[in-house]
Design a protein around this motif. Structure first.
Motif, PDB file in Angstrom:
ATOM      1  N   ASP A  27      29.546  21.894 125.221  1.00  0.00           N
ATOM      2  CA  ASP A  27      30.673  22.772 125.527  1.00  0.00           C
ATOM      3  C   ASP A  27      31.504  23.004 124.263  1.00  0.00           C
ATOM      4  N   TYR A  28      31.772  21.923 123.533  1.00  0.00           N
ATOM      5  CA  TYR A  28      32.551  22.020 122.301  1.00  0.00           C
ATOM      6  C   TYR A  28      31.830  22.888 121.270  1.00  0.00           C
ATOM      7  N   LYS A  60      32.094  26.467 122.049  1.00  0.00           N
ATOM      8  CA  LYS A  60      33.454  26.929 121.809  1.00  0.00           C
ATOM      9  C   LYS A  60      33.649  27.254 120.323  1.00  0.00           C
ATOM     10  N   GLY A  70      31.661  28.359 118.146  1.00  0.00           N
ATOM     11  CA  GLY A  70      31.304  29.753 117.952  1.00  0.00           C
ATOM     12  C   GLY A  70      30.217  30.094 116.955  1.00  0.00           C
ATOM     13  N   CYS A 119      27.262  28.706 129.252  1.00  0.00           N
ATOM     14  CA  CYS A 119      27.122  29.709 128.184  1.00  0.00           C
ATOM     15  C   CYS A 119      27.878  30.982 128.562  1.00  0.00           C
ATOM     16  N   HIS A 157      31.452  30.864 127.885  1.00  0.00           N
ATOM     17  CA  HIS A 157      31.807  31.012 126.471  1.00  0.00           C
ATOM     18  C   HIS A 157      31.276  32.314 125.886  1.00  0.00           C
TER      19      HIS A 157
END
Lengths: 199, 199
Positions: free
Chosen positions: A129-130, A133, A135, A161, A164
């Motif tokens: 998840d991090y 994030k 990017g 996904c 994000h």
């Protein structure tokens, strides 16, 4: 046989290896003692080093004795925005052997299994998840096993996904190359029909 | 896969075990790392102890870390005048598992094979000669393998026994118990007929 306590200990210890029963353990112990003591000592050394020093990569969670593994540190792979999510380090070896993928990996070390008490944080999904994030990932390729748990895990990560706004794709299921159509099970064949591609 | 040098070393080292190829070695390494590091460390310890400390019994030549093995030191077995000659330490385990034999053993660690340069002294027959001379052996049971080399070795030792006026016997060849007669090969069956016993 009580001729040697240390020999009995060795045979017992060898049984921690998967697929090794009492007979194979005996054969292995005698083979090493009779013909390859040097190999046995090298194995002892490699084992104790591996068991104590190998941990997990800080980026992809695969096995490595470094802080971060060679694949994650490779600048070419870092420039590639693809992230392949697999269940185990052995799967990395399988994907690497195809030579088709040049991005980075993320190893779950298992799959979601609520009945066994294995939730998202147990398979490192908070780390994933991090990373989503931050990017630098453009596409997540979901290469979990084609089992019920693997599919459920892939589905869960796909939703992560989408949250994000990162593209997610699933590896294709279908008829294995070189297989025969009448030997393939119905579910695989129906996947194969649904996933047909224009030629 | 180049994620861990030590992991590659472990997989390579595991291949010294008989019957372990690249795939099994990978499976073993991952299994130990993922689920049984304690077992892996115990195996490393047992291996290094066994490889460095296990030698041969001064009496019967089997594997032991002592000067003389427990079987040879057992007074009951010393009182028994039978000596069972076998090719390898694994054969001791096989004979012991029958519970039929309560004498001592002599392990050849091989068989006579002139083409490979293995002569009588290489399989400890000078030591056996000395033991027959000393005179506490009443009967030598020849339990070498029923192969051409095993038979030749048995024949050679039988002659040695005759020289020292010690009885020599050969284990029976015949139809395995529980086997079916039409599946047994001709040579075994002819041995079985020749070795028939009155009931």
């Amino acid at each position: 046989m009580r001729t040697s306590v240390k020999l009995d200990q060795l045979m017992e210890a060898l049984r921690c290896l998967p697929g090794v029963g009492p007979k194979s353990a005996q054969r292995m112990a005698f083979q090493l003692l009779q013909r390859d003591r040097k190999g046995g000592l090298q194995l002892a050394d490699a084992l104790s080093q591996a068991m104590t020093e190998i941990g997990h990569c800080s980026q992809c969670r695969t096995f490595t004795e470094e802080e971060t593994c060679h694949i994650c540190l490779n600048p070419k792979r870092q420039a590639n925005g693809q992230l392949c999510v697999v269940e185990s380090p052995a799967d990395i070896a399988a994907v690497e052997s195809t030579g088709q993928f040049s991005g980075r990996y993320f190893v779950l070390m298992g799959h979601l299994s609520p009945l066994d008490g294995i939730g998202p944080s147990d398979i490192g999904l908070d780390e994933l998840d991090y990373r989503l994030k931050v990017g630098d990932i453009e596409e997540v390729i979901l290469a979990t096993n084609p089992t019920v748990e693997g599919e459920a895990t892939a589905q869960y990560i796909a939703e992560l996904c989408h949250l994000h706004k990162v593209n997610a794709s699933r590896i294709a299921h279908g008829v294995p190359v070189g297989g025969e159509l009448d030997l393939v099970d119905g579910t695989t064949l129906s996947h194969s029909l649904l996933g047909r591609q224009k030629i």
